[in-house]
Motif scaffolding. Structure first.
Motif, short mmCIF file in Angstrom:
data_model
loop_
_atom_site.label_atom_id
_atom_site.label_comp_id
_atom_site.label_asym_id
_atom_site.label_seq_id
_atom_site.Cartn_x
_atom_site.Cartn_y
_atom_site.Cartn_z
N GLN A 194 0.85 -1.18 0.00
CA GLN A 194 0.00 0.00 0.00
C GLN A 194 0.89 1.24 0.00
N PRO A 195 0.50 2.27 -0.73
CA PRO A 195 1.29 3.50 -0.65
C PRO A 195 1.13 4.10 0.74
N SER A 196 2.21 4.70 1.24
CA SER A 196 2.15 5.29 2.59
C SER A 196 1.46 6.63 2.52
N THR A 197 0.89 7.02 3.62
CA THR A 197 0.23 8.32 3.70
C THR A 197 1.05 9.21 4.60
N TRP A 198 2.06 9.78 4.05
CA TRP A 198 2.93 10.67 4.83
C TRP A 198 3.02 11.99 4.14
N PRO A 199 2.95 13.07 4.77
CA PRO A 199 2.46 13.29 6.12
C PRO A 199 0.97 13.10 6.16
N PRO A 200 0.40 12.79 7.31
CA PRO A 200 -1.04 12.57 7.39
C PRO A 200 -1.80 13.85 7.05
N ALA A 201 -2.92 13.66 6.47
CA ALA A 201 -3.73 14.82 6.05
C ALA A 201 -4.26 15.54 7.27
N GLY A 202 -4.06 16.82 7.34
CA GLY A 202 -4.60 17.65 8.41
C GLY A 202 -3.90 17.44 9.74
N GLY A 203 -2.77 16.77 9.76
CA GLY A 203 -2.06 16.58 11.02
C GLY A 203 -2.84 15.75 12.00
N ALA A 204 -3.53 14.72 11.52
CA ALA A 204 -4.46 13.96 12.36
C ALA A 204 -3.77 13.27 13.52
N GLY A 264 1.62 14.38 13.58
CA GLY A 264 2.89 14.24 12.87
C GLY A 264 3.46 12.85 12.93
N HIS A 265 2.75 11.88 13.49
CA HIS A 265 3.24 10.51 13.55
C HIS A 265 2.66 9.72 12.40
N TRP A 266 3.35 8.70 11.99
CA TRP A 266 2.91 7.87 10.88
C TRP A 266 1.71 7.05 11.28
N VAL A 267 0.73 7.03 10.44
CA VAL A 267 -0.49 6.27 10.69
C VAL A 267 -0.62 5.29 9.54
N PRO A 268 -0.83 4.02 9.80
CA PRO A 268 -0.97 3.07 8.69
C PRO A 268 -2.26 3.36 7.92
#
Length: 155
Positions: free
Chosen positions: A129-139, A142-146
């Motif tokens: 799966q493509p990673s979602t970095w940085p998360p949209a809206g700073g959800a 700033g940490h990586w969310v799968p």
């Protein structure tokens, strides 16, 4: 027998003629022992008393010096158990040595879509799966969310 060497001293007792006395020393008066008492008798009444002195004591017996043997060295049980290492303290660091500084932070993951990062971007059917970095809206702060689980190929 008198209390001192002269006629001016008091009489202690009268020694019978021919009695044996122990003579300590003689000049004109002899210091003698008789019947357990000490006193003085004129040398004229003591046979063979002219200039008599008591014989000196026998010479001292001189022994060789004692031989000295040092005591054995006591080697008792060990004070420390075999696993003990003097001076070792886990986690101890002396103050005079600076603590190592943490290294630089790891590089951020590549942006979505491959944007020039190392290697090809994962494509369809690759299983990644493509990673979602940085998360949209700073959800997530700033940490990586799968990414959310895929709904394709429902079974």
């Amino acid at each position: 027998m008198r209390t001192g060497p002269g006629t001016g001293y008091g009489v202690i007792l009268v020694i019978p003629r021919g009695a044996l006395v122990e003579v300590d020393s003689c000049t004109s008066w002899c210091a003698v022992w008789y019947a357990g008492r000490r006193g003085y008798v004129s040398a004229r009444y003591v046979a063979g008393a002219s200039g008599y002195r008591r014989p000196p004591p026998p010479p001292a017996v001189i022994l060789p010096p004692p031989v000295y043997y040092p005591p054995p060295i006591y080697r008792g049980p060990r004070y420390y158990d075999p696993g003990y290492h003097p001076g070792y303290r886990p986690g101890y660091r002396p103050d005079h040595r600076p603590r190592p500084r943490p290294g630089p932070p790891p590089p951020p993951p590549p942006p979505p879509g491959g944007g020039g990062g190392p290697g090809p971007a994962p494509g369809p059917g690759s299983g990644k799966q493509p990673s979602t970095w940085p998360p949209a809206g700073g959800a997530a702060g700033g940490h990586w969310v799968p990414p959310p689980p895929s709904t394709k190929g429902g079974g």
